[in-house]
Design an enzyme around this catalytic site. Structure first.
Site, PDB file in Angstrom:
ATOM      1  N   ASP A  37      36.808  -6.036   0.660  1.00 25.65           N
ATOM      2  CA  ASP A  37      35.809  -5.178   0.988  1.00 25.65           C
ATOM      3  C   ASP A  37      34.185  -5.564   0.707  1.00 25.65           C
ATOM      4  OD1 ASP A  37      34.760  -2.540   1.595  1.00 25.65           O
ATOM      5  OD2 ASP A  37      35.967  -1.631   0.390  1.00 25.65           O
TER       6      ASP A  37
HETATM    7  C1  BGC Z   1      33.986   0.609   2.077  1.00 27.79           C
HETATM    8  C2  BGC Z   1      35.122   0.315   3.038  1.00 27.79           C
HETATM    9  C3  BGC Z   1      34.444   0.139   4.325  1.00 27.79           C
HETATM   10  C4  BGC Z   1      33.485  -1.031   4.224  1.00 27.79           C
HETATM   11  C5  BGC Z   1      32.755  -1.642   5.414  1.00 27.79           C
HETATM   12  C6  BGC Z   1      33.174  -0.182   1.912  1.00 27.79           C
HETATM   13  O1  BGC Z   1      32.112   0.118   1.052  1.00 27.79           O
HETATM   14  O2  BGC Z   1      34.596   0.938   0.897  1.00 27.79           O
HETATM   15  O3  BGC Z   1      36.011   1.449   3.127  1.00 27.79           O
HETATM   16  O4  BGC Z   1      35.598  -0.436   5.260  1.00 27.79           O
HETATM   17  O5  BGC Z   1      32.365  -0.611   3.213  1.00 27.79           O
HETATM   18  O6  BGC Z   1      31.937  -0.587   5.876  1.00 27.79           O
END
Ligand code: BGC
Length: 759
Positions: A305
């Site tokens: 992530d």
């Molecule tokens: C979130 C994810 C997301 C990623 C990309 C993160 O802050 O926790 O769920 O897929 O950002 O946007």
């Protein structure tokens, strides 16, 4: 033979000559063979480049301008680093491309790099391709789950995939497979609720919808089940905070949806921000290799992530520096690094030093390149046509599905004295409250949209009944800014009408530079990184409700929100309450139809409503001793349990049939008759629960094992049949082995119960 000699003069280089075999560009060769030919020619750094993901250019530039990017490092350097990596063919994928033009432009630059490897464009298209302008926006996951309508959820994801591919996207960071066990957490609206079976089935339907039978088909995308693991029960309900869960709870509650995603063929998984039992997920080899690959047989690739590899050093403090963080993550099983320039360098060094094997890198690169070949990205599908996209995005067929899902997702929480539906004979209604005319009903992860694509609750009501009754509106400031004047205005206007519709709740919508859904961050009361220590109606909403209620004009309440709310006063005083969740682009249409009875509500809660934040944890599948004792003050039980949801008609359950004796190893047929005893047609969700009465380890008082969504005309009866398998009867014994223990089981459907003995 498709072999070209690329010489120095063609490349404009001086002093070096080499043979480059471009036969991998030949679409008639089998994809596996093309991967071999290409990988043969890739340097180590080029291979690692495939594992490198960047925020796309325009988004990154805007973040630089708005100063809103992550909190370390020189952002301008990041833009420059991204462009340098792109030109050198060292980016495998991007996230958040802004437009079709940008998608094509980035692909063009990638095509001009040495090996011409295309990019995978990724995005969180979580309830529709809704971070992209002009797309179809479905209800958020918690509303989708409320519909208990797997076919419609699958359909919505199929549409999402179509709209993504039409705009040049290939990879969706969806579905969310976290089980939500704490209503303080801001991301509850992104989840499918508190029950592992519901989450598992919704995840399966979503993966099927996105990927179809073959995710490389031209209308399909790669799904990414997120996140591993356990962010739905973090300490204090805060995003990123540690999760401390027993192996039993992990295996009973949090891992099953991941296993379901794997079984559905989900091609990728995302790793969670948090730690579990002392190990940050991004460094958890037991999770990312042991469970995911060895136990579940996963053969795709995982993605970190956002900046979470870095956080092994910055936040979790288990790595001394970025290089050690990269080592821990890649060794654990992280394949793609989401965003940031500090990945290729450290990983190249780690391989050169023999700390990470090149085979480990090859495994990831092979899988990603195979996808790119199979999706046609080296050839006919590299670029997309904006004109073709226009015919696909938010077309009439797609909008109709969004409306249908919104209708099915709305839950009638309370209806005393036939408060609802409202009569169309009323002369006047007032629509009031901070969310009455707000775009917040689209939910989180939605960015700028054409205003005409969104129907607010007020607009939905005006469109439906505006011609036959006076619909007035008491304008109101945003949730956290409600003033005395706002309250006074609503009160005065309430005195002049037959009935009041108060629209309150929460606002999870993101703030976008062009499309302000909430005034700055203050008015965003839910969504990612918006945990709350209270789960009441934020700001002065309750005060406003009470003041309007005091006028004596009949009042109903519509809730627009992502998390369960502690609304004891509302539940005690207001006769008609509707939970609309975040019903998407056509939400206002569906809410109006339910309010005035054109649609008979059929949604059921996929998550329980605690009375206060102090009642957390609250979930229906609790252990027998959970409520053995009560709280000293106030009531202990929730306002509404999982599964609650009323209808404008009535259903009678009868003739529950279960065999008395069941032999070990055989399945258990169960049936029940459901009759519509009211005067309107309606849909009912029939839930089958079981309870293992005496077992070697404690088991929940009830566990959902199956459900059926049926439609019944007035007076109509249907027999609903289920089959309980041995797996349904299994528990994890003291050694966490799955076993079926003989003894008495209770089956519960619609208030009826029957026991059977398993020999
Ligand atoms: C979130 C994810 C997301 C990623 C990309 C993160 O802050 O926790 O769920 O897929 O950002 O946007």
């Amino acid at each position: 033979m498709n072999k070209f000699l690329v010489c120095t003069s063609m490349l404009g280089l001086v002093g070096s000559v080499w043979d480059q075999d471009f036969s991998y560009l030949d679409p008639t060769l089998p994809p596996e063979k093309r991967v071999d030919i290409l990988m043969e020619q890739m340097t180590l750094t080029e291979k690692i480049g495939q594992m490198n993901q960047y925020l796309a250019l325009e988004k990154m530039r805007r973040k630089v301008e708005t100063n809103a990017a992550e909190n370390t490092g020189n952002r301008n350097k990041k833009v420059a680093a991204m462009l340098a990596d792109l030109d050198a063919g060292l980016i495998g994928s991007t996230l958040f491309v802004n437009s079709i033009e940008e998608s094509n432009a980035l692909q063009k630059r990638a095509e001009q790099s040495r090996l011409k490897i295309p990019l995978l464009h990724a995005m969180d298209s979580i309830h529709g391709h809704c971070a992209f302008y002009g797309t179809t926006i479905f209800p958020t996951a918690i509303g989708q789950a409320s519909s208990f309508d797997l076919a419609l959820v699958e359909k919505s994801q199929e549409i999402t995939a179509k709209e993504m591919r039409a705009t040049g996207y290939h990879w969706n960071f969806w579905p969310y497979m976290s089980v939500a066990r704490d209503a303080r957490w801001g991301r509850v609206g992104e989840t499918f609720g508190e029950d592992p079976l519901v989450v598992s089935r919704m995840v399966t339907a979503s993966v099927k919808g996105l990927q179809g039978d073959d995710y490389t088909d031209k209308d399909r995308v790669i799904a990414c089940a997120k996140v591993l693991l356990g962010d739905g029960q973090s300490i204090n309900g805060l995003n990123f905070a540690p999760t401390d869960l027993s192996e039993r709870t992990l295996r009973e509650i949090f891992l099953p949806p991941g296993k379901a995603a794997g079984d559905a063929g989900c091609r990728t998984f995302m790793v969670a921000h948090n730690e579990v039992n002392g190990i940050p997920c991004h460094a958890d080899r037991r999770l990312l290799t042991g469970i995911l690959r060895e136990e579940w047989g996963f053969e795709g690739y995982t993605i970190s992530d956002w900046m979470d590899v870095e956080r092994l050093n910055w936040i979790h403090k288990i790595a001394h520096d970025q290089k050690e963080a990269v080592f821990l993550a890649v060794y654990a099983g992280v394949d793609v690094h989401m965003h940031g320039p500090d990945f290729i360098g450290p990983l190249t060094e780690l391989v050169e030093e023999g700390k990470i094997s090149e085979d480990r890198i090859d495994r990831t690169v092979r899988a990603m390149l195979l996808d790119k070949f199979r999706m046609g990205l080296f050839n006919e599908n590299r670029y997309v046509d904006p004109a073709a996209a226009e015919r696909v995005l938010a077309n009439a067929e797609h909008r109709a599905v969004a409306l249908e899902l919104a209708r099915n997702s709305i839950v009638l929480l309370k209806n005393n004295n036939q408060a609802l539906p409202l009569s169309k004979q009323l002369k006047s209604v007032l629509v009031a409250g901070p969310l009455a005319d707000s775009n917040a009903l689209v939910g989180d992860w939605v960015y700028a949209q054409p205003p005409e694509n969104i129907t607010t609750v007020l607009a939905g009501i005006q469109n439906l009944v505006g011609a036959q009754m006076k619909v007035s509106y008491a304008s109101c400031s945003e949730i956290m800014d409600i003033t005395d004047e706002d309250i006074e205005r609503a009160v005065q206007q309430a005195k002049e009408v037959d009935s009041v519709i108060m629209v309150v709740g929460g606002n999870d919508a993101r703030v976008d530079e062009d499309w302000k859904t909430a005034d700055g961050r203050r008015n965003r009361t839910g969504g990612e990184n918006r945990a709350r220590s209270e789960i009441n109606l934020a700001g002065r909403q309750l005060e406003m409700l009470k003041a309007v209620w005091e006028t004596g004009t009949p009042m109903v309440v519509v809730l627009i929100n992502g998390r369960p709310l502690s609304i004891e006063w509302v539940a005690d005083h207001v006769d008609g309450i509707i939970e609309a969740w975040q019903p998407g682009m056509n939400g206002g249409v569906a809410v109006a139809e339910v309010l005035f009875g054109d649609v008979n509500p059929s949604g059921k809660l996929p998550i329980s409503f605690p009375r206060s934040a102090g009642h957390i944890q609250t979930f229906y599948n609790h252990k027998p001793s959970t409520y053995y004792r009560e709280y000293k003050f106030g009531k202990t039980q929730p306002l509404w349990w999982f599964g609650h949801g009323l209808s404008y008609t009535t259903f009678k359950y009868s003739r529950l049939k279960v065999p008395q004796q069941v032999t070990a190893g055989s399945s258990v047929p169960v049936s029940i008759v459901v009759e519509n005893t009211g005067t309107r047609s309606g849909d009912e969700v029939v839930f089958l629960y079981i309870n293992d009465m005496i077992s070697s380890v404690t088991t929940p008082v009830k566990l959902l094992k199956d459900w059926a969504r049926i439609q019944l005309e007035p007076g109509e009866k249907k027999t609903v049949e289920f089959t309980l398998t041995q797996e349904d009867l299994a528990l994890l014994d003291i050694n966490l082995e799955s076993v079926v223990e003989p003894g008495v089981f209770e089956v519960m459907i619609g208030g009826l119960k029957k026991e059977f003995v398993l020999e």
